[in-house]
Structures are given as structure tokens and as C-alpha cells.
Design a protein around this motif. Sequence first.
Motif, PDB file in Angstrom:
ATOM      1  N   ASP A   1     -37.698 -81.279  51.341  1.00 63.35           N
ATOM      2  CA  ASP A   1     -36.441 -81.900  50.742  1.00 63.35           C
ATOM      3  C   ASP A   1     -36.634 -82.900  49.524  1.00 63.35           C
ATOM      4  O   ASP A   1     -36.015 -82.742  48.512  1.00 63.35           O
ATOM      5  CB  ASP A   1     -35.385 -82.423  51.707  1.00 63.35           C
ATOM      6  N   GLU A   2     -37.727 -83.655  49.753  1.00 64.09           N
ATOM      7  CA  GLU A   2     -38.111 -84.291  48.556  1.00 64.09           C
ATOM      8  C   GLU A   2     -38.648 -83.459  47.362  1.00 64.09           C
ATOM      9  O   GLU A   2     -38.005 -83.520  46.039  1.00 64.09           O
ATOM     10  CB  GLU A   2     -39.282 -85.365  48.790  1.00 64.09           C
TER      11      GLU A   2
ATOM     12  N   GLU B   1     -32.462 -72.510  50.470  1.00 61.07           N
ATOM     13  CA  GLU B   1     -33.508 -71.613  50.881  1.00 61.07           C
ATOM     14  C   GLU B   1     -34.924 -72.511  50.560  1.00 61.07           C
ATOM     15  O   GLU B   1     -36.073 -71.770  50.683  1.00 61.07           O
ATOM     16  CB  GLU B   1     -33.484 -70.448  49.903  1.00 61.07           C
ATOM     17  N   GLY B   2     -34.726 -73.829  50.288  1.00 60.94           N
ATOM     18  CA  GLY B   2     -35.837 -74.628  49.911  1.00 60.94           C
ATOM     19  C   GLY B   2     -37.079 -74.459  50.651  1.00 60.94           C
ATOM     20  O   GLY B   2     -38.267 -73.944  50.374  1.00 60.94           O
ATOM     21  N   GLN B   3     -36.624 -74.681  52.173  1.00 61.69           N
ATOM     22  CA  GLN B   3     -37.653 -74.707  53.105  1.00 61.69           C
ATOM     23  C   GLN B   3     -38.561 -73.475  53.096  1.00 61.69           C
ATOM     24  O   GLN B   3     -39.820 -73.750  53.113  1.00 61.69           O
ATOM     25  CB  GLN B   3     -37.107 -75.128  54.537  1.00 61.69           C
TER      26      GLN B   3
ATOM     27  N   LEU C   1     -38.620 -71.153  50.532  1.00 63.76           N
ATOM     28  CA  LEU C   1     -38.969 -70.607  49.311  1.00 63.76           C
ATOM     29  C   LEU C   1     -40.358 -71.510  48.818  1.00 63.76           C
ATOM     30  O   LEU C   1     -40.998 -71.009  48.052  1.00 63.76           O
ATOM     31  CB  LEU C   1     -37.963 -70.937  48.379  1.00 63.76           C
ATOM     32  N   LEU C   2     -40.211 -72.880  49.233  1.00 61.26           N
ATOM     33  CA  LEU C   2     -41.291 -73.866  48.314  1.00 61.26           C
ATOM     34  C   LEU C   2     -42.679 -73.724  49.090  1.00 61.26           C
ATOM     35  O   LEU C   2     -42.577 -74.030  50.511  1.00 61.26           O
ATOM     36  CB  LEU C   2     -40.664 -75.130  48.378  1.00 61.26           C
ATOM     37  N   PRO C   3     -43.683 -73.776  48.426  1.00 63.55           N
ATOM     38  CA  PRO C   3     -45.030 -73.656  48.913  1.00 63.55           C
ATOM     39  C   PRO C   3     -45.129 -75.317  49.378  1.00 63.55           C
ATOM     40  O   PRO C   3     -44.664 -76.190  48.905  1.00 63.55           O
ATOM     41  CB  PRO C   3     -45.712 -73.524  48.109  1.00 63.55           C
ATOM     42  N   PRO C   4     -46.228 -75.484  50.565  1.00 65.40           N
ATOM     43  CA  PRO C   4     -46.417 -76.975  50.881  1.00 65.40           C
ATOM     44  C   PRO C   4     -47.217 -77.511  49.772  1.00 65.40           C
ATOM     45  O   PRO C   4     -48.092 -77.161  49.191  1.00 65.40           O
ATOM     46  CB  PRO C   4     -47.248 -76.741  52.104  1.00 65.40           C
TER      47      PRO C   4
END
Lengths: 222, 287
Positions: B92-93, B112-114, B116-119
Amino acid sequence: MIRLKNLHKSYNSRRVLRGIDLNVEPGEFVFLTGPSGAGKSTLLRLLYAAERPTEGEVWVNGLRVDTLSHRELPRLRRSLGVIFQDFKLLPRKTVLENITFVLRFHGLSPKEAHRRAYLTLKRMGLHHRQSAYPATLSGGEQQRVAIARALAYQPRLILADEPTGNLDAELAAELMSLLCDINYQGATVVVATHDQSLLAAIPARVLVLERGGIGYDGIWPP
Amino acid sequence: MIRHLVAEGMGLLKERPLVSAGLTVALAVALTLGGLTLSAALWIRPILASGTGEVAVAVLLRPHLEGGVFDQWLATAEKAHPDWRFRRVPPDELAASLGERFPYLRKLLAEEGQALLPPLLEVTAPDPAAVRTLEASPAVLAVGPVATIHRTLASIARRIEAGLTAITVALVAIAFLLASIWVHLELYRHADEIAIMRLVGATEPAIRGPYLVSAAIPGLAAGLLAAAATRAGAGWLSRLTTTVGLPAIEAPGTLLAGLVAFGLLVPLGAAAFTLARHARLTDAASL
Ligand SMILES: Nc1ncnc2c1ncn2[C@@H]1O[C@H](COP(=O)(O)OP(=O)(O)O)[C@@H](O)[C@H]1O
Ligand SMILES: [Mg+2]
């Protein structure tokens, strides 16, 4: 009181004093005379250490003056009452302040210094000018302030350089009798003057400076 | 005695009110500039510190790593590099940061962030360049550039700080010089008087006291003025820096007290120095 040993003083190549030996005992009244330029003022300046001799020793009040350090100069000068030929009054101080200023060095409280300064001025007949500044006084008045300053703290040795130079005959006679009183009370007095008429007034020891030496030492007239 | 000295010192100053006021203002300006310069130096120090400290390097891992695989990879990496610190940037940051840059993506990222985004990892290492070796790992997508900008900033900051310090020293030297010149002129003007004082037996402290006071009074006034001006100046500059998002410029109490002390001591030192030199010279001349 004063002891000079083989005293020489030259300015550049001009030899003013050439080997003077002299003793002045406590309580003496001495006239130092000689023509203008003979070195009378120079001799007095050596006594209050405004100058150093070229050669020889100067002793005043048991102090070796010619080798005195700057730190010790105030002690010597406070033990003397010097009447300067050119008065040397402080221009930014009033007549009274010029005297209290010096009395304060001698440990007098402001009140006591004020009282003593006033009394001395009164004795010189100048108390009515106490708040004036030196520049507004006549030459004779300035000279009397300079005398008051030198006498106010009752020094044991008084060195006066032409103290009557700016005084009329009457005031000059008054000053000489004042110096006589002070001498009578025990102070040693040395008066440098080129005025021969003063010498006859008082039975004193007379030293005549001539060609850098003491040409005559004895009572006057010879 | 003190009251008498202050009166004498004030007397000297009052003789030439314009010059005295000029001296005070000149001292105050020099001290204020010095105070502001020091405030700026204090303000820039955190930037300097961030530059010399450890630098975080971004490490982007392949997306869709399962939770278990990620944790395993992280454990291995931590074991291999015990002196590195790893921080997983919470999704979320990351989403919030991206949302700042691309506002129109905010909604999508929020939903969808969780997924979509790579770690993203932040690795802090003593030698940031070494973090690049992680690129060899198949799990790693990319290793962010070592922020050389930090080092550049740091060296600039260091140079600015050195420059500011030099300026402060120069300003204090100017204040010292100004006060010396002032006392020198006063002594020159009163040379006859001082010679008379010596002849009638005045001691050096009695002669020098009024001149010391006449240097200390404008110095103290200048120090107080400079402290007030530095405080006001720092406040004004802070309004500028805070509007562009930088921290406020502080003028700490110790700095202000230091300015007052310097205002008093620098002219006093200059006066004492000049008086001692003058006494040596005139004594040599008269004897
Ligand atoms: N500071 C000086 N520099 C050079 N010559 C001086 C100085 N003071 C005095 N003299 C010279 O020394 C001589 C004696 O001077 P001074 O002692 O004043 O004489 P007097 O007081 O007997 O009239 C004079 O020729 C004078 O020009
Ligand atoms: Mg003479």
C-alpha cells in the motif's frame, strides 16, 4: 632624595648633558638655572623618567629611575609633584576634575578628593573657575591649575619647570612663598627657571647649568 | 568604579555619536550575517549526514512469487549478507507513492494494487554498489541504481558548509578589525591625553579601562541586535524553505547567546590587543 651619577644625555649627536654628578638631600630647596636650551627641562624629564639617560644613573627617593620598568613608573610618578612647563592639563576634564583625577590615584574617596581639590584650587585663587575647561583659561590660570594639581596630594618631592613662566610678578612672588612654605613643612623642592630675579628672593641652593655641566653650585648671589 | 568606567567609556562614544553608531551597525551586520550563516550551516547538516550514511537500494523481485517462495528467498539473502538490512516496502505504501506520481492510476492501484505490483525491497548496505550482485538471482527482476545523487549532494553540502564556516570566520575577523581600527583611531585622537595620564602616574588599567568599555558597549549592543536580527532572519527564511517542503531554518538559543557573547568579546579582545600594542609603541617612543 636625588642622586645623579655621571649623567649624560644626547639627542642624536647633540650632547645636552655631559657627565653630571649631583646630590640633593631631603628638605632642600634647589634652583636649577641657566640660559634657555641649557638642559634644565631635560634634567627634570630624566628625574620623572619621561626620558632615559644616554649614560649614567638616576636615583630618586631611593629608586633607580633610569632602569625602571613601565610597570613601576606610576609608583615613581605618584611620589613626585611635577609642574610641567607646558602644564599638561587634560583637555576633556574640568579644572576640578583635572585635580580630583590625580587625587583618586592616591586612594582618596571621590568626596575627599573633591574637597581636597577644591581647597587647593582656593589656595591658588582659582576656585571660581573649577567648572571651566582648561582651553578657556588664560596661560597664567592654566599654570596655577597645573601647580594645584602637583601640590594637591602633598608630595615629598616637587619638580617645577618654569612655574612662574606665565605669571605676573605678584603671582610669581606668591607662588615662590607658597613653595617656601611647602619646603618649610619638609618637602624637597627643585625649581628650574631661567629667570634670575627669582633666585634672589629666597636663600636657596642654586645650580647653574652650563655647557652640559654644573657650572656653579652654591648660594645666590655667588 | 565600574559605573565611573562606563561613564568614561560612554563619554568617548558620545564625542563622535555618528561614528559610534556606525561601528555598532557595522558590527551588528557582520554578526548577523555570521549568525544566519551558522544557522544555514546547521540546517544543511542533516543533508550532509544523509549523504554520508548508508544508502538504500531498490530491489524489484519478480511478480507473482508466492508468499512462501518470497519469504524463503529473503531468508537466504539475509543469511548471505548479514550486514545488509532488508525492508519490504508494503504494497500500500508503494501504491500510494505511485498514486502521487500518476493520480489517474490511484483507483486501479487501490483495487488491484496487491496483485499488480511486484514485491519491492529496500536494501541498505555499507557498500551500495555490492547490492547489484543480487541481479544474478533468478527471482530478481531489477536492482535500482545506486543513488550517486546522494553522494553528490553530500559533497556539495560539505563544500557549502565549509564555505559558510569560512564566511563566518571572515565576518568575525572583519568585526575584530573594525573594532581594532575604532580603538586605534580613538587612541590616536587622545594620544596627548594618554601621555599626560601616564606622566601624572595613572596606571595602565586606569588609562585603558574607558577604551575597553567604549569598545564593549557598541559590541554588546551589536551582539543583541544581531541576535534579534538572526532570529527574525531565520524565521523569514524558514517561511521560504517550508513552502518548498524543506525543513525550517532554526536559530537555536545557544547560537543567539553565542552572538551576544561574540559581540561583546570580539571588540573587547580587539581593543585589548590594540591597547597593548599601542602602549608598547608609545612607551618605546617616549623613553
Ligand atoms: N626631544 C628632543 N629632541 C631633540 N632635541 C631636544 C629634545 N628635547 C630637548 N632638546 C634639545 O636639548 C637642549 C636642551 O633643551 P631643554 O632641556 O628644553 O632646555 P631648557 O629647559 O634649559 O631651556 C635644547 O637644545 C633642545 O633643543
Ligand atoms: Mg625648559
